[in-house]
Scaffold this motif. Structure first.
Motif, PDB file in Angstrom:
ATOM      1  N   GLU A 148      -2.686   4.106   9.133  1.00 21.74           N
ATOM      2  CA  GLU A 148      -3.240   5.269   9.157  1.00 21.74           C
ATOM      3  C   GLU A 148      -2.323   6.748   9.210  1.00 21.74           C
ATOM      4  OE1 GLU A 148      -6.332   5.477   9.298  1.00 21.74           O
ATOM      5  OE2 GLU A 148      -6.706   3.777   9.006  1.00 21.74           O
ATOM      6  N   SER A 149      -1.245   6.590   9.815  1.00 22.94           N
ATOM      7  CA  SER A 149      -0.297   7.830   9.953  1.00 22.94           C
ATOM      8  C   SER A 149       0.662   7.944   8.956  1.00 22.94           C
ATOM      9  CB  SER A 149       0.229   7.699  11.354  1.00 22.94           C
ATOM     10  OG  SER A 149       1.051   6.637  11.402  1.00 22.94           O
ATOM     11  N   VAL A 150       0.977   7.211   8.160  1.00 19.70           N
ATOM     12  CA  VAL A 150       2.118   7.113   7.116  1.00 19.70           C
ATOM     13  C   VAL A 150       1.517   7.395   5.625  1.00 19.70           C
ATOM     14  CG1 VAL A 150       4.182   6.297   6.222  1.00 19.70           C
ATOM     15  CG2 VAL A 150       3.500   5.874   8.701  1.00 19.70           C
ATOM     16  N   SER A 151       1.769   8.424   5.119  1.00 20.98           N
ATOM     17  CA  SER A 151       1.282   8.502   3.703  1.00 20.98           C
ATOM     18  C   SER A 151       2.037   7.869   2.828  1.00 20.98           C
ATOM     19  CB  SER A 151       1.243  10.033   3.526  1.00 20.98           C
ATOM     20  OG  SER A 151       2.793  10.496   3.299  1.00 20.98           O
TER      21      SER A 151
ATOM     22  N   ALA B 193      14.263  -1.130   3.176  1.00 23.53           N
ATOM     23  CA  ALA B 193      15.147  -1.188   4.681  1.00 23.53           C
ATOM     24  C   ALA B 193      14.884   0.050   5.127  1.00 23.53           C
ATOM     25  CB  ALA B 193      16.704  -1.316   4.390  1.00 23.53           C
ATOM     26  N   ARG B 194      14.847   1.371   4.411  1.00 22.35           N
ATOM     27  CA  ARG B 194      14.704   2.449   5.169  1.00 22.35           C
ATOM     28  C   ARG B 194      13.194   2.752   5.749  1.00 22.35           C
ATOM     29  NH1 ARG B 194      18.429   5.122   0.536  1.00 22.35           N
ATOM     30  NH2 ARG B 194      20.550   4.682   1.372  1.00 22.35           N
ATOM     31  N   PHE B 195      12.361   2.188   5.113  1.00 19.65           N
ATOM     32  CA  PHE B 195      10.887   2.291   5.487  1.00 19.65           C
ATOM     33  C   PHE B 195      10.786   1.482   6.612  1.00 19.65           C
ATOM     34  CE2 PHE B 195       6.780   0.102   5.842  1.00 19.65           C
ATOM     35  CZ  PHE B 195       5.923   1.395   5.739  1.00 19.65           C
ATOM     36  N   LEU B 196      11.189   0.355   6.937  1.00 26.37           N
ATOM     37  CA  LEU B 196      11.171  -0.321   8.091  1.00 26.37           C
ATOM     38  C   LEU B 196      11.998   0.178   9.083  1.00 26.37           C
ATOM     39  CD1 LEU B 196      11.416  -3.927   6.288  1.00 26.37           C
ATOM     40  CD2 LEU B 196       9.458  -2.799   7.173  1.00 26.37           C
TER      41      LEU B 196
ATOM     42  N   LYS C 288       0.770  -1.254   0.060  1.00 21.57           N
ATOM     43  CA  LYS C 288      -0.010  -0.038  -0.232  1.00 21.57           C
ATOM     44  C   LYS C 288       0.739   1.396  -0.020  1.00 21.57           C
ATOM     45  CE  LYS C 288      -3.818  -1.905   2.501  1.00 21.57           C
ATOM     46  NZ  LYS C 288      -4.635  -2.134   4.048  1.00 21.57           N
ATOM     47  N   LYS C 289       1.985   1.374   0.764  1.00 19.52           N
ATOM     48  CA  LYS C 289       2.923   2.526   1.018  1.00 19.52           C
ATOM     49  C   LYS C 289       3.882   2.768  -0.062  1.00 19.52           C
ATOM     50  CE  LYS C 289       0.034   3.425   4.582  1.00 19.52           C
ATOM     51  NZ  LYS C 289      -0.822   4.549   4.453  1.00 19.52           N
ATOM     52  N   VAL C 290       4.491   1.627  -0.355  1.00 20.93           N
ATOM     53  CA  VAL C 290       5.748   1.674  -1.211  1.00 20.93           C
ATOM     54  C   VAL C 290       5.483   1.247  -2.699  1.00 20.93           C
ATOM     55  CG1 VAL C 290       8.112   1.209  -1.383  1.00 20.93           C
ATOM     56  CG2 VAL C 290       7.054   1.170   0.664  1.00 20.93           C
TER      57      VAL C 290
ATOM     58  N   GLN D  28       7.580   6.388   0.495  1.00 16.18           N
ATOM     59  CA  GLN D  28       8.246   6.093  -0.788  1.00 16.18           C
ATOM     60  C   GLN D  28       9.438   7.155  -0.764  1.00 16.18           C
ATOM     61  OE1 GLN D  28       5.027   6.459  -3.829  1.00 16.18           O
ATOM     62  NE2 GLN D  28       5.358   4.599  -4.421  1.00 16.18           N
ATOM     63  N   TYR D  29      10.532   6.600  -0.124  1.00 14.37           N
ATOM     64  CA  TYR D  29      11.635   7.227  -0.023  1.00 14.37           C
ATOM     65  C   TYR D  29      12.105   8.123  -1.547  1.00 14.37           C
ATOM     66  CZ  TYR D  29      16.797   8.510   0.312  1.00 14.37           C
ATOM     67  OH  TYR D  29      17.885   9.170   0.327  1.00 14.37           O
ATOM     68  N   LYS D  30      12.504   9.405  -1.409  1.00 14.67           N
ATOM     69  CA  LYS D  30      12.881  10.036  -2.406  1.00 14.67           C
ATOM     70  C   LYS D  30      13.742  11.046  -2.311  1.00 14.67           C
ATOM     71  CE  LYS D  30       9.495  13.840  -2.863  1.00 14.67           C
ATOM     72  NZ  LYS D  30       8.500  14.495  -3.752  1.00 14.67           N
ATOM     73  N   ARG D  31      14.765  11.341  -3.224  1.00 17.24           N
ATOM     74  CA  ARG D  31      15.930  12.439  -2.932  1.00 17.24           C
ATOM     75  C   ARG D  31      15.646  13.520  -3.806  1.00 17.24           C
ATOM     76  NH1 ARG D  31      20.930  10.954  -5.325  1.00 17.24           N
ATOM     77  NH2 ARG D  31      21.792  12.746  -4.470  1.00 17.24           N
ATOM     78  N   GLU D  32      15.423  14.788  -3.006  1.00 24.27           N
ATOM     79  CA  GLU D  32      15.345  15.889  -3.833  1.00 24.27           C
ATOM     80  C   GLU D  32      16.807  16.409  -4.476  1.00 24.27           C
ATOM     81  OE1 GLU D  32      12.894  17.734  -4.551  1.00 24.27           O
ATOM     82  OE2 GLU D  32      11.253  16.565  -3.089  1.00 24.27           O
ATOM     83  N   LEU D  33      16.880  16.500  -5.764  1.00 25.31           N
ATOM     84  CA  LEU D  33      18.207  16.807  -6.314  1.00 25.31           C
ATOM     85  C   LEU D  33      18.290  18.286  -6.667  1.00 25.31           C
ATOM     86  CD1 LEU D  33      18.522  13.860  -9.033  1.00 25.31           C
ATOM     87  CD2 LEU D  33      19.356  14.016  -6.729  1.00 25.31           C
TER      88      LEU D  33
END
Length: 765
Positions: free
Chosen positions: A574-577, A521-524, A160-162, A582-587
């Motif tokens: 409920e609390s995590v969008s 790994a980072r989500f967990l 659902k989340k990733v 979905q980890y992302k890097r701002e470049l």
């Protein structure tokens, strides 16, 4: 008719054992587990005291039927599955199946275990049966239940989340964390310069080296000489003061003993087979299983090694006696210690009644049975045989020499050398090492205090520190064991799962986390830190081991894990969008549009995005090139991806053809249409190859179109059947209607009744 039925896991094991028992015994294989948990939610019911729902898999039906048929005729049923938790559970499941069929009345059920498949061991086991161990069965059920509860609750949250298709596991996830953290260490590593200085010396015709150990009376540390200028200043002084000759001012000679490594247990066999043979953990266990269950030698099936899933370092007294005899015959009586070498396991759960992995008979030398084995079997057996013999041999004696050359302003060069004075066990076997660079052998001439030695040159060497190495199979197994993640029997499946899920990949036999692996790994770690914590995982393993020893009840253990775990899952749902997960890097910012540039993973891989989903205009997407990844791509590299479409030419109709990578993977564009590149590289695809893809796509599109009308209304074949569309609305065609017979008016009527397409909401700027 056989009065006794003996059940094992595999047909190979059955074949070997059957010849050791008389005609009154029938031996059948269960082909592994005969029951498994129902493969859907609810198979473990926490609200009903963790009741577990087992089913008999379809592919096991014929094996179960064969067991039932023979069980009806037998007086006594011997359960001879493996002596670990899984083996105990298989025996228990067989009994449960027979109980469900009402076949246990007037039957004598006996559990027999053995650590080697030899005539003596099998007959002794049958003569000395025991009951099924409730503690071992409970421990296996507890592990199975925990793994099920984690997988069936955490994996859907990842979907659902990733991204769909992802999974999380009780021991798999901490193992992934190890690999990702090592990659983060490598990426964060800053190299540091240092210099070493050594003298190139010579006595007679033999050259050797002596390293600078002390400068101006101060003992040097690794980074004391940190740049070329300082190194050159020191070299200038040393060369001036050393001149052409140096004197041995001190000579120290010592002897040290080196003890042999203990015999193999599961984890050390996996590590050593990876180091020396290049085997994966899974391959090692598969070949070890073959050697354990039996190999045909001179027409007779013969078990060659003891059971390969063990934490015990113990060797049976009879085996030690035989090993010592073989050592005496082959290497000499002086190679045997006065008393046998005894090794104690560090594992709290190691059962000393079990044995280490050893040959069933040391008399079966590798060379004698080589012709009966394939190459992989021979190499692994050779490794086990040599390690076992070496473990019962005398220590090696190593002689060390240190020659000091002190001169000038209290400078010191030191030459170190070593030699094996008594080989001992080293004549048979030497344990491998991981990620250790072997020093160049420095053979010293015979030296004495006061000897004058010629100085050929004094040299400086520049070095740079290196990042920690990525994990190999051997070092990952070692780390899993040290952290207490999983147990040796599970290491092969942990590694296979990480590879099969594309969380990691192997490059030069080293594990590199993929972008998907990093995101998971980072989500967990961000949201389920407790459950990927190494100490927590190790303590849970210890608690499960305590269940197998009868020290802990398994149901309260499951409850203590489950309640906080499911509470955390529900809270995070409920609390995590999805965007947060979905980890992302701002470049940076696109200079043309002023929109943010970021990199993230999607359904089809990692991509760069200009803009956001909340913008009025649709974001631009570009897929990464091979070798680029989420953590290392730069802003400049990302922007270059949007300049990359390869112009290939034109179709016969004059449509421009190009190739690129987008959000949904590599594709060919023709005019305003697209076709995916399933196999191949968008940066090497030829025009002819692209035209072939376009041709196939046009044929598929043509088959998709049933009817077309001038105002843009179409009747199409869709994924779920024929439908009517005008590009804005889709209308379902009644099942009893031929889509080819629809008139324009029919289509208009269908569209008027169809609901409007839901528009994706865009937030106002």
């Amino acid at each position: 008719m056989a009065k006794n039925l003996l059940i094992v896991e595999s047909p190979a094991k059955a074949k070997t054992i059957e010849k050791y028992l008389g005609k009154d015994h029938k031996v059948l294989a269960s082909y592994g587990h005969v029951r498994d948990l129902l493969a859907k939610t609810g198979a473990v019911d926490p609200d009903n005291n963790f009741e577990m729902t087992y089913v008999e898999p379809d592919d096991k039906k014929k094996h179960i039927d064969a067991i039932i048929k023979e069980a009806k005729k037998a007086d006594t049923i011997y359960l001879a599955t493996d002596l670990d938790r899984e083996g105990e559970a298989i025996s228990w499941h067989v009994v449960e199946i027979l109980k469900d069929r009402g076949l246990l009345e007037d039957k004598d059920i006996k559990r027999v275990v053995f650590s080697e498949i030899t005539k003596k061991a099998i007959q002794e086991a049958v003569a000395n049966p025991r009951q099924i161990s409730d503690e071992l069965v409970d421990a296996q059920q507890a592990r199975r239940a925990l793994d099920y509860l984690v997988g069936f609750n955490l994996s859907p949250l990842l979907w659902k989340k990733v991204r769909r298709g992802l999974s999380a596991g009780r021991v798999q996830s901490p193992a992934l964390r190890l690999i990702v953290e090592r990659e983060d260490e490598i990426n964060a590593f800053k190299s540091r310069e240092y210099w070493t200085i050594h003298g190139d010396l010579k006595k007679g015709g033999q050259a050797f080296e002596a390293s600078l150990n002390q400068f101006k009376g101060k003992k040097l540390k690794k980074f004391d000489i940190g740049n070329a200028q300082k190194a050159n200043d020191i070299l200038k002084q040393l060369r001036q003061q050393a001149g052409s000759e140096l004197t041995v001012t001190e000579l120290t000679q010592k002897e040290r003993k080196r003890k042999p490594a203990p015999p193999f247990i599961t984890s050390t066999l996996q590590q050593e087979a990876a180091r020396k043979l290049g085997f994966t953990a899974r391959k090692t266990m598969q070949i070890a299983q073959q050697l354990y269950e039996g190999i045909a030698i001179n027409g007779e099936s013969q078990g060659l090694i003891t059971y390969m899933r063990t934490d015990s370092l113990n060797l049976a007294d009879d085996a030690v006696k035989e090993i010592r005899g073989v050592i005496s015959d082959k290497y000499g009586a002086d190679q045997i210690p006065k008393k046998p070498n005894v090794y104690k396991s560090k594992s709290k759960n190691a059962q000393e009644a079990h044995e280490a992995i050893r040959p069933v008979s040391a008399a079966f030398t590798p060379s004698d049975i080589k012709s009966a084995l394939n190459n992989d079997q021979f190499r692994l057996y050779d490794l086990v045989w040599k390690r076992t013999l070496a473990s019962q041999m005398i220590h090696a004696t190593i002689g060390t020499v240190a020659a000091d050359f002190t001169f000038g302003d209290d400078h010191n060069l030191r030459a170190n050398g070593s030699t094996v004075l008594i080989k001992g066990f080293l004549s048979v076997y030497e344990e491998g090492l991981d990620d250790v660079k072997k020093d160049k052998e420095n053979r010293l001439p015979k030296l004495a205090k006061g000897d004058v030695i010629k100085v050929r040159e004094i040299i400086g060497n520049q070095h740079f520190t290196e990042p920690p190495p990525r994990y190999s199979e051997a070092t990952l197994v070692k780390a899993l064991e040290e952290y207490g993640i999983g147990r040796p029997s599970t290491y092969a499946s942990i590694i296979s799962t990480l590879l099969n899920r594309d969380y990691v990949e192997l490059d030069k036999k080293r594990f590199i986390p993929t972008d998907v692996g990093k995101v998971v790994a980072r989500f967990l770690e961000a949201h389920f830190d407790t459950y990927v914590d190494y100490e927590f995982t190790a303590k849970l393993e210890d608690a499960l081991d305590a269940v197998s020893r009868g020290e802990t009840d398994w149901k309260p253990l499951l409850k203590s894990f489950w309640e906080p775990f499911i509470e955390r899952v529900e809270h995070k749902e409920e609390s995590v969008s999805r965007e947060e997960a979905q980890y992302k890097r701002e470049l940076g910012t696109d200079p043309k549009t002023g929109k943010p540039v970021s990199v993230r993973i999607g359904k089809y891989g990692t991509f760069v995005q200009i803009g956001t989903k909340d913008d009025e205009e649709k974001p631009q997407f570009a897929g990464l090139l091979p070798g680029q990844n989420l953590d290392s791509i730069t802003f400049e590299e990302a922007m270059e991806l949007f300049k990359l479409p390869r112009d290939l030419g034109e179709t016969e109709e004059g449509e421009k053809v190009s190739a690129n990578i987008g959000r949904f993977g590599p594709y060919v564009r023709y005019g305003n249409k697209f076709v995916s590149i399933k196999d191949g590289d968008p940066y090497s695809i030829t025009l002819d190859e692209a035209l072939e893809l376009i041709k196939e796509k046009k044929i598929a599109d043509a088959n998709k179109i049933i009817q077309q009308f001038d105002d843009g209304i179409e009747v199409l074949n869709g994924r779920y059947g024929p439908y009517v569309t005008n590009g804005k609305k889709n209308g379902k065609i009644p099942k009893d209607t031929d889509p080819k017979s629809l008139s324009h008016a029919d289509c208009v009527e269908i569209l008027n009744k169809a609901p409007a397409k839901k528009k994706r909401r865009r937030k106002k700027k």
